[in-house]
Scaffold this motif. Sequence first.
Motif, PDB file in Angstrom:
ATOM      1  N   ILE A 143       0.931   4.188  -2.849  1.00  0.00           N
ATOM      2  CA  ILE A 143       0.703   5.596  -2.489  1.00  0.00           C
ATOM      3  C   ILE A 143       1.858   6.456  -2.984  1.00  0.00           C
ATOM      4  N   GLN A 144       3.086   5.966  -2.852  1.00  0.00           N
ATOM      5  CA  GLN A 144       4.263   6.736  -3.247  1.00  0.00           C
ATOM      6  C   GLN A 144       4.427   6.816  -4.761  1.00  0.00           C
ATOM      7  N   ARG A 145       4.136   5.709  -5.473  1.00  0.00           N
ATOM      8  CA  ARG A 145       4.467   5.635  -6.896  1.00  0.00           C
ATOM      9  C   ARG A 145       3.267   5.654  -7.827  1.00  0.00           C
ATOM     10  N   GLY A 146       2.054   5.469  -7.290  1.00  0.00           N
ATOM     11  CA  GLY A 146       0.887   5.375  -8.154  1.00  0.00           C
ATOM     12  C   GLY A 146       0.860   4.034  -8.856  1.00  0.00           C
ATOM     13  N   ALA A 147       0.341   4.025 -10.096  1.00  0.00           N
ATOM     14  CA  ALA A 147       0.256   2.780 -10.862  1.00  0.00           C
ATOM     15  C   ALA A 147       1.661   2.226 -11.107  1.00  0.00           C
ATOM     16  N   LEU A 148       1.827   0.933 -10.856  1.00  0.00           N
ATOM     17  CA  LEU A 148       3.120   0.288 -11.036  1.00  0.00           C
ATOM     18  C   LEU A 148       3.261  -0.209 -12.473  1.00  0.00           C
ATOM     19  N   PRO A 149       4.481  -0.369 -12.983  1.00  0.00           N
ATOM     20  CA  PRO A 149       4.667  -0.997 -14.300  1.00  0.00           C
ATOM     21  C   PRO A 149       4.007  -2.375 -14.314  1.00  0.00           C
ATOM     22  N   VAL A 150       3.424  -2.718 -15.440  1.00  0.00           N
ATOM     23  CA  VAL A 150       2.666  -3.975 -15.525  1.00  0.00           C
ATOM     24  C   VAL A 150       3.536  -5.169 -15.176  1.00  0.00           C
ATOM     25  N   GLU A 151       4.777  -5.180 -15.659  1.00  0.00           N
ATOM     26  CA  GLU A 151       5.667  -6.314 -15.385  1.00  0.00           C
ATOM     27  C   GLU A 151       5.909  -6.477 -13.889  1.00  0.00           C
ATOM     28  N   GLU A 152       6.117  -5.360 -13.182  1.00  0.00           N
ATOM     29  CA  GLU A 152       6.349  -5.418 -11.743  1.00  0.00           C
ATOM     30  C   GLU A 152       5.089  -5.868 -11.009  1.00  0.00           C
ATOM     31  N   ALA A 153       3.928  -5.347 -11.431  1.00  0.00           N
ATOM     32  CA  ALA A 153       2.669  -5.717 -10.780  1.00  0.00           C
ATOM     33  C   ALA A 153       2.391  -7.211 -10.950  1.00  0.00           C
ATOM     34  N   VAL A 154       2.646  -7.747 -12.141  1.00  0.00           N
ATOM     35  CA  VAL A 154       2.416  -9.173 -12.382  1.00  0.00           C
ATOM     36  C   VAL A 154       3.368 -10.009 -11.540  1.00  0.00           C
ATOM     37  N   ARG A 155       4.633  -9.568 -11.441  1.00  0.00           N
ATOM     38  CA  ARG A 155       5.612 -10.306 -10.631  1.00  0.00           C
ATOM     39  C   ARG A 155       5.163 -10.360  -9.167  1.00  0.00           C
ATOM     40  N   ILE A 156       4.678  -9.237  -8.640  1.00  0.00           N
ATOM     41  CA  ILE A 156       4.204  -9.208  -7.252  1.00  0.00           C
ATOM     42  C   ILE A 156       2.980 -10.109  -7.093  1.00  0.00           C
ATOM     43  N   ALA A 157       2.042 -10.025  -8.048  1.00  0.00           N
ATOM     44  CA  ALA A 157       0.827 -10.844  -7.968  1.00  0.00           C
ATOM     45  C   ALA A 157       1.158 -12.331  -8.027  1.00  0.00           C
ATOM     46  N   GLU A 158       2.160 -12.705  -8.834  1.00  0.00           N
ATOM     47  CA  GLU A 158       2.566 -14.116  -8.906  1.00  0.00           C
ATOM     48  C   GLU A 158       3.015 -14.626  -7.539  1.00  0.00           C
ATOM     49  N   GLN A 159       3.814 -13.826  -6.827  1.00  0.00           N
ATOM     50  CA  GLN A 159       4.310 -14.257  -5.530  1.00  0.00           C
ATOM     51  C   GLN A 159       3.177 -14.348  -4.501  1.00  0.00           C
ATOM     52  N   ILE A 160       2.223 -13.393  -4.555  1.00  0.00           N
ATOM     53  CA  ILE A 160       1.071 -13.461  -3.644  1.00  0.00           C
ATOM     54  C   ILE A 160       0.250 -14.709  -3.960  1.00  0.00           C
ATOM     55  N   LYS A 179       0.837  -1.203   0.000  1.00  0.00           N
ATOM     56  CA  LYS A 179       0.000   0.000   0.000  1.00  0.00           C
ATOM     57  C   LYS A 179       0.868   1.248   0.000  1.00  0.00           C
ATOM     58  N   GLU A 180       1.940   1.246   0.797  1.00  0.00           N
ATOM     59  CA  GLU A 180       2.838   2.394   0.835  1.00  0.00           C
ATOM     60  C   GLU A 180       3.520   2.597  -0.517  1.00  0.00           C
ATOM     61  N   VAL A 181       3.856   1.486  -1.191  1.00  0.00           N
ATOM     62  CA  VAL A 181       4.476   1.590  -2.520  1.00  0.00           C
ATOM     63  C   VAL A 181       3.508   2.225  -3.504  1.00  0.00           C
ATOM     64  N   HIS A 214      -2.212  -3.623   2.334  1.00  0.00           N
ATOM     65  CA  HIS A 214      -1.701  -3.353   3.681  1.00  0.00           C
ATOM     66  C   HIS A 214      -1.069  -4.592   4.293  1.00  0.00           C
ATOM     67  N   ASN A 215      -1.501  -5.787   3.853  1.00  0.00           N
ATOM     68  CA  ASN A 215      -1.001  -7.044   4.403  1.00  0.00           C
ATOM     69  C   ASN A 215       0.050  -7.701   3.518  1.00  0.00           C
ATOM     70  N   ILE A 216       0.562  -6.951   2.543  1.00  0.00           N
ATOM     71  CA  ILE A 216       1.609  -7.455   1.655  1.00  0.00           C
ATOM     72  C   ILE A 216       2.883  -6.653   1.927  1.00  0.00           C
ATOM     73  N   MET A 217       3.933  -7.318   2.400  1.00  0.00           N
ATOM     74  CA  MET A 217       5.202  -6.658   2.684  1.00  0.00           C
ATOM     75  C   MET A 217       6.148  -6.827   1.497  1.00  0.00           C
ATOM     76  N   ILE A 218       6.836  -5.744   1.156  1.00  0.00           N
ATOM     77  CA  ILE A 218       7.860  -5.783   0.107  1.00  0.00           C
ATOM     78  C   ILE A 218       9.202  -5.568   0.793  1.00  0.00           C
ATOM     79  N   GLY A 219      10.028  -6.600   0.851  1.00  0.00           N
ATOM     80  CA  GLY A 219      11.329  -6.501   1.503  1.00  0.00           C
ATOM     81  C   GLY A 219      12.297  -5.672   0.684  1.00  0.00           C
ATOM     82  N   LYS A 220      13.394  -5.262   1.319  1.00  0.00           N
ATOM     83  CA  LYS A 220      14.408  -4.475   0.617  1.00  0.00           C
ATOM     84  C   LYS A 220      15.040  -5.243  -0.533  1.00  0.00           C
ATOM     85  N   ASN A 221      14.980  -6.582  -0.462  1.00  0.00           N
ATOM     86  CA  ASN A 221      15.516  -7.407  -1.539  1.00  0.00           C
ATOM     87  C   ASN A 221      14.477  -7.674  -2.625  1.00  0.00           C
ATOM     88  N   GLY A 222      13.281  -7.062  -2.505  1.00  0.00           N
ATOM     89  CA  GLY A 222      12.236  -7.251  -3.500  1.00  0.00           C
ATOM     90  C   GLY A 222      11.337  -8.433  -3.241  1.00  0.00           C
TER      91      GLY A 222
END
Length: 660
Positions: free
Chosen positions: A100-117, A96-98, A137-145
């Motif tokens: 709020i800070q960046r708005g819409a994410l690149p599609v490739e990044e959003a798909v990569r995050i959704a795959e892991q969830i 959620k913080e990501v 809010h319940n999805i954490m993004i670590g410093k290593n991605g």
Amino acid sequence: MEGQRLGGRYQLESRVGGGGMAIVYKARDLILNRPVAVKVLRSQFGTDEDFVNRFRREAQAVASLSHPNVVGVYDVGQEGDTHYMVMEYIEGCTLKEVIIQRGALPVEEAVRIAEQICDALDHAHQNQIIHRDIKPHNIMIGKNGRVKVTDFGIARAVTSATITHTNAMLGSVHYFSPEQARGGITGEKSDIYSLGIVLYEMVTGELPFSGDSPISVALKHLQEPLPEPRQVNPNIPQSVENVILKALVKDPFLRYASAREMLEDLETCLFPERLNEEKLTFPVDEEMTRVVPIITPEMMEGHTSGRTGVGQRSRHEPSEEDEDDKPPKKWWVKALFWVGGIGLFFVLAFFGFNFLLNVFPSIPEVPVPYVEGIQVELAEDKIKEKNLVPQIVEEASDTIEKGMVIRQDPAPPMRLKEKAVVTLYVSKGQEQIDMPNLVTLPRATAEETLKKNGFKLEMVTFVEEEDDKAEVGTVIKQSPEANEKVYPGKTSVKVTISKGKAFVRMPDVRGKSVEAAQVELFKKGLGVGEIKEVPTYTTDKAGEVLSTHPYDPGMQVQKGVAVPLTVSNGQYPQDAKSAVATVYVEVVPGETVEVKIEVTDARGEAKVFQQETIAENKEYDVPVVLSPQKDAVVRATVKRQNDTEFRDYQTIPISYNSLP
């Protein structure tokens, strides 16, 4: 609660987050010396027995999950009225913080995050665990991605009573599935719907449904069509929009059959051959035009993945023949039919409810009596008087008399159903044990050993001591000794930890003989290493110590080190030249003169050759040693009877090159 220690090992350091039901602290595990996250339930839920029991069961179930995209649960515990869960600490921020800070994410990044969830949800669903509160809010993004799903089980533990006390559920309404908003059964497909909302928000930067109140948002999930993602962000490929549309179809039977199926679709949606595929369509959604009954488990069992097979007719679509055979009905007939059906439903529900109350009467609740500090027999009688079942657990105690109740679980003002179990922890008195052997153990292991054996760490003293043999940080001595009989709860323990070999100050043995240098070094606990004899200008005495390099005088040296000695062999270097300078001093008869003769040559600066008082003329033969780098100078000074200081008398320079 910052600064408080839970379970004797989790030191709360700082608050890092929180919601309506719990507060999350960054803490340190003092035994394993690592950072952890500790989620502490708010005090108003600590007395809700149903909630606490569900929370414990869910936490234990989630702790069984082992997946790289699920935040690990290490421990669950209770201290007094405080219930807590210890989890893996993630250094990073929420999705959620990501957004709020960046708005819409690149599609490739959003798909990569959704795959892991999706991978995490698939693992949880295979273990019969439904998240029920998937949101950024319940999805954490670590410093290593690395993506980590957290808060498994907490949403599932919420009771109807707690919904009115917290905004946690209301804050999640933007991610509710239609069946959640409707109050029906929630399962794997509810998590898939919520993940679809998360993916929608990642690629568009906004939520599909919003409103002035949670109720209005919930109604939109039930009734309004989904705003298509490509209308908000035209850069979204059609294949990615199709994934979102299938995850967010209102009829759960038309959604993905499982998180695994959605994951497989996500893994291929960015392939070039899929980017411009045809838009996915579904049968007309009747959610907007009719009241949908609560979905039951029987209805879920009667459907597969939501697709109809060849030759089969969808339950939602009547055949053309049926439509042709049926005579047209007047609108008021259909309305009367629906009103009568709904009325009949409520009448039957009312009588059915009363029938069940009579057939299965509810079990009454009774208050739990307070029995701590009394004899176990009397405590059992009091528990049984309330139609409850006592369960005895014995444990050693250094302070409570044998047979007395130390504590009970649960305790007043808790109320329980009749025949429920009340656990009584009864003292079996002081119990001696054999003192464990701590010698050779690392300090952390020694502390854990003492704690497991019932010792109080506040009664353990750790001291450090130099040791020439033991490894730094290991136990070299203990008191009491191993295998002595002790009372863990009241015995004071002293543990001596090695801080390695001792250091001593290097003595100055230059100018001493080898034998005298050895004695000085041995006194300091040092040895003598290699002895190397070399010619030198500084002395003509064989065996005199010239250097202890690399251990210079005054430096700190570890005990036991062998110090190398460089000593004189009694000879000058081969390129040395010798000469004799003659100094003649005249004295007036009847006077006395004090004479001082100094030599500066290859052997050193201003070394006194002779200093004496004479009453007559005298001649001095002064030997000098010269090197290619150092000439010689002989300087004579005198102090006569009326002088207060020495005055120059004669200076004789001698050049190295002037000598044969």
